[in-house]
Design an enzyme around this catalytic site. Sequence first.
Site, PDB file in Angstrom:
ATOM      1  N   ASP A 170       0.880  -1.168   0.000  1.00 52.68           N
ATOM      2  CA  ASP A 170       0.000   0.000   0.000  1.00 52.68           C
ATOM      3  C   ASP A 170       0.915   1.215   0.000  1.00 52.68           C
ATOM      4  O   ASP A 170       1.579   1.495   0.999  1.00 52.68           O
ATOM      5  CB  ASP A 170      -0.886  -0.013   1.252  1.00 52.68           C
ATOM      6  CG  ASP A 170      -1.781   1.221   1.355  1.00 52.68           C
ATOM      7  OD1 ASP A 170      -1.666   2.119   0.486  1.00 52.68           O
ATOM      8  OD2 ASP A 170      -2.576   1.291   2.302  1.00 52.68           O
ATOM      9  N   ILE A 171       0.963   1.935  -1.117  1.00 48.82           N
ATOM     10  CA  ILE A 171       1.942   3.022  -1.220  1.00 48.82           C
ATOM     11  C   ILE A 171       1.631   4.177  -0.263  1.00 48.82           C
ATOM     12  O   ILE A 171       2.503   4.999   0.017  1.00 48.82           O
ATOM     13  CB  ILE A 171       2.114   3.542  -2.675  1.00 48.82           C
ATOM     14  CG1 ILE A 171       0.874   4.280  -3.179  1.00 48.82           C
ATOM     15  CG2 ILE A 171       2.517   2.400  -3.614  1.00 48.82           C
ATOM     16  CD1 ILE A 171       1.142   5.125  -4.426  1.00 48.82           C
ATOM     17  N   GLN A 181     -10.157  16.996  -2.351  1.00 45.86           N
ATOM     18  CA  GLN A 181      -9.679  16.315  -3.570  1.00 45.86           C
ATOM     19  C   GLN A 181      -8.188  16.576  -3.775  1.00 45.86           C
ATOM     20  O   GLN A 181      -7.428  15.667  -4.127  1.00 45.86           O
ATOM     21  CB  GLN A 181     -10.460  16.799  -4.799  1.00 45.86           C
ATOM     22  CG  GLN A 181     -11.919  16.375  -4.800  1.00 45.86           C
ATOM     23  CD  GLN A 181     -12.574  16.511  -6.171  1.00 45.86           C
ATOM     24  OE1 GLN A 181     -11.900  16.491  -7.196  1.00 45.86           O
ATOM     25  NE2 GLN A 181     -13.893  16.639  -6.195  1.00 45.86           N
ATOM     26  N   ALA A 209      -6.669  18.956  -9.484  1.00 46.49           N
ATOM     27  CA  ALA A 209      -5.775  18.291  -8.535  1.00 46.49           C
ATOM     28  C   ALA A 209      -5.034  17.139  -9.220  1.00 46.49           C
ATOM     29  O   ALA A 209      -3.837  16.940  -9.009  1.00 46.49           O
ATOM     30  CB  ALA A 209      -6.578  17.768  -7.347  1.00 46.49           C
ATOM     31  N   TYR A 210      -5.756  16.401 -10.057  1.00 47.30           N
ATOM     32  CA  TYR A 210      -5.136  15.267 -10.767  1.00 47.30           C
ATOM     33  C   TYR A 210      -4.006  15.768 -11.667  1.00 47.30           C
ATOM     34  O   TYR A 210      -2.898  15.226 -11.663  1.00 47.30           O
ATOM     35  CB  TYR A 210      -6.193  14.525 -11.592  1.00 47.30           C
ATOM     36  CG  TYR A 210      -5.650  13.304 -12.294  1.00 47.30           C
ATOM     37  CD1 TYR A 210      -5.448  12.120 -11.602  1.00 47.30           C
ATOM     38  CD2 TYR A 210      -5.343  13.333 -13.655  1.00 47.30           C
ATOM     39  CE1 TYR A 210      -4.949  10.993 -12.240  1.00 47.30           C
ATOM     40  CE2 TYR A 210      -4.851  12.214 -14.297  1.00 47.30           C
ATOM     41  CZ  TYR A 210      -4.649  11.048 -13.582  1.00 47.30           C
ATOM     42  OH  TYR A 210      -4.143   9.933 -14.215  1.00 47.30           O
ATOM     43  N   LYS A 241       0.087  14.923 -11.391  1.00 40.24           N
ATOM     44  CA  LYS A 241       0.840  14.267 -12.466  1.00 40.24           C
ATOM     45  C   LYS A 241       1.939  15.181 -13.032  1.00 40.24           C
ATOM     46  O   LYS A 241       2.982  14.698 -13.475  1.00 40.24           O
ATOM     47  CB  LYS A 241      -0.110  13.792 -13.571  1.00 40.24           C
ATOM     48  CG  LYS A 241      -1.050  12.673 -13.121  1.00 40.24           C
ATOM     49  CD  LYS A 241      -0.305  11.424 -12.640  1.00 40.24           C
ATOM     50  CE  LYS A 241      -1.226  10.222 -12.489  1.00 40.24           C
ATOM     51  NZ  LYS A 241      -0.496   9.001 -12.062  1.00 40.24           N
ATOM     52  N   THR A 281     -10.854   2.177 -18.011  1.00 36.59           N
ATOM     53  CA  THR A 281     -10.611   1.573 -16.695  1.00 36.59           C
ATOM     54  C   THR A 281     -11.702   2.064 -15.754  1.00 36.59           C
ATOM     55  O   THR A 281     -12.470   2.963 -16.098  1.00 36.59           O
ATOM     56  CB  THR A 281      -9.253   2.033 -16.125  1.00 36.59           C
ATOM     57  OG1 THR A 281      -9.256   3.467 -16.039  1.00 36.59           O
ATOM     58  CG2 THR A 281      -8.079   1.585 -16.989  1.00 36.59           C
TER      59      THR A 281
END
Length: 276
Positions: free
Chosen positions: A62-63, A105, A192-193, A197, A232
């Site tokens: 679990d990172i 988030q 936020a995503y 990244k 996904t």
Amino acid sequence: MTMTKVAVVTGSNKGIGLSIVRALCKQFEGDVYVTARDKTRGEEAVKTLASEGLKSKFHQLDINDINSIIKAAAFFKDTYGGVDVLVNNAGIAFKEADTTPFPVQAEVTLQTNFFATRDMLTHFMPLMKPGGRVVNISSFMASRTLNQCSKELQARFRSEDITEDELVELMKRFVEKTKSDQHKEDGWPQTAYGVSKTGLTVLSMILARRLSKERPQDNILLNACCPGWVRTDMAGDKAPKSPDEGAITPVYLALLPPGATEPHGRFVSDKEVQKW
């Protein structure tokens, strides 16, 4: 300790991660590990692959749990003397329609996609064997987000001399500024995503430069990549690529041939180095 080579893929009980493991089982000469938070789901994935005639192994990881990272690192060091291929695939994204407040988030997304992935790299980079390959799964959202940042932020994220500490402070600053709804005036876009990244991609470049400086003889290649828009649970069913298609570029980077010197410290999509 075995002399067998070993590949480790995080968050690989489903989606792109599982497809990366599947491809490595076929193409990588060595042991390939499914890792996931949930032991049951991880072992299910190993069974699924076995039903396809593919042999993989499972290790809990679990990172977001530093002790889990330290335990896994010790296991791979003791069992294999290190790691040959590391694919940091574990990540999260909130759906467009999610009503979770943006500061939450931001905190949750950066915690997994940036900070926990950084913890993985902190503990696993010293384990990378000569000729090793490290692949960080980023997103086309990274470059899109970069271009939406203020000129000042863009300059730092593109600079050759940004340090890991400076990058960490910038990522923390984004999370802090969202809490008072000041992120936009501070130069950040509303994603936020995307920021997570962008941070992961810049971290990849920083760590690649460090490898070149500190371990120049070891021929370790480290890159960030975009798998594309893939069907996904995370991206939904409208996406054009299958998970196996999404695995193509990550697997290409994981299996760059011995003696290759590039790509290294790059952002790669469809097997092509992208402008950053």
